[in-house]
Motif scaffolding. Structure first.
Motif, PDB file in Angstrom:
ATOM      1  N   LEU A  72       0.857  -1.184   0.000  1.00 31.88           N
ATOM      2  CA  LEU A  72       0.000   0.000   0.000  1.00 31.88           C
ATOM      3  C   LEU A  72       0.886   1.225   0.000  1.00 31.88           C
ATOM      4  N   LYS A  73       0.540   2.216  -0.816  1.00 37.65           N
ATOM      5  CA  LYS A  73       1.283   3.470  -0.855  1.00 37.65           C
ATOM      6  C   LYS A  73       0.285   4.603  -0.931  1.00 37.65           C
ATOM      7  N   GLY A  74       0.668   5.744  -0.396  1.00 38.64           N
ATOM      8  CA  GLY A  74      -0.210   6.894  -0.497  1.00 38.64           C
ATOM      9  C   GLY A  74       0.353   8.099   0.217  1.00 38.64           C
ATOM     10  N   LYS A  75      -0.468   9.130   0.297  1.00 37.14           N
ATOM     11  CA  LYS A  75      -0.093  10.365   0.984  1.00 37.14           C
ATOM     12  C   LYS A  75      -1.198  10.732   1.952  1.00 37.14           C
ATOM     13  N   PHE A  76      -0.781  11.336   3.061  1.00 42.86           N
ATOM     14  CA  PHE A  76      -1.732  11.862   4.022  1.00 42.86           C
ATOM     15  C   PHE A  76      -1.762  13.382   3.883  1.00 42.86           C
ATOM     16  N   SER A  77      -2.964  13.939   3.877  1.00 38.65           N
ATOM     17  CA  SER A  77      -3.064  15.399   3.853  1.00 38.65           C
ATOM     18  C   SER A  77      -3.343  15.947   5.253  1.00 38.65           C
TER      19      SER A  77
END
Length: 186
Positions: free
Chosen positions: A3-8
């Motif tokens: 899983l990969k992503g960004k948190f805002s």
């Protein structure tokens, strides 16, 4: 599966933590603060936090004091998370296969995380990381935290390393403010 992503926001980070703890997942997460280049590694086994590592300069004293038994587990975990949340922006995350040795087993990490979020939200006037100089060689200190903070600063540690050193962020922040008020730090 990776899983990969960004948190805002750290609310999104909390949502992931809630998912991991409530679903009793075993997962290793690596978060990276893109702009500052600091990383946070969290390892979960069946929903319990079992390892935590932050490879930023602000955590050096905290980590040393924890490994030498001067700081309890809960305070170490909360302060490490605090260090990462205090300037939460441009955070990416990914699952990693690398595992760390089990350091502890914390089943109520979700509650601890909420406590840290509240504390970060309460402290609106967190100082910028700046160089501090001590103005006088004669002074009266009114708390243990003032003594420790000055000791770390005199030893060449940064302001953030000193504030986070013992895991008592609010007390050390108060000590910093008192020393500024007494005009001992500039």
């Amino acid at each position: 599966m990776v899983l990969k992503g960004k948190f805002s926001s750290y609310q999104e980070f909390f949502d992931l933590i809630k998912l991991v703890t409530q679903m009793k997942m075993s997962i290793n997460l690596c978060l990276t603060h893109e702009r500052k280049g600091k990383r946070l590694f969290l390892s979960f086994k069946e929903g319990s936090l079992v390892a935590l590592e932050c490879d930023c300069k602000e955590a050096v004293l905290l980590d040393f004091n924890f490994k030498n038994g001067k700081i309890p587990v809960e305070r170490f975990i909360k302060t490490t998370i605090f260090i990462f949340l205090v300037d939460f922006e441009d955070i990416s995350f990914e699952t990693v296969s690398k595992e760390k040795d089990e350091m502890f087993k914390v089943s109520d990490f979700e509650t601890m995380f909420l406590d840290v979020i509240r504390e970060v939200d309460e402290i609106s006037d967190f100082p910028e990381e700046t160089e501090c100089s001590i103005k006088s060689s004669e002074f009266i200190l009114s708390s243990v935290e003032e003594v420790q903070l000055l000791g770390y600063l005199l030893s060449g540690y940064s302001l953030y390393q000193s504030i986070f050193s013992m895991g008592r962020v609010k007390k050390f922040l108060d000590a910093y403010k008192n020393l500024k008020k007494k005009e001992l730090l500039f």
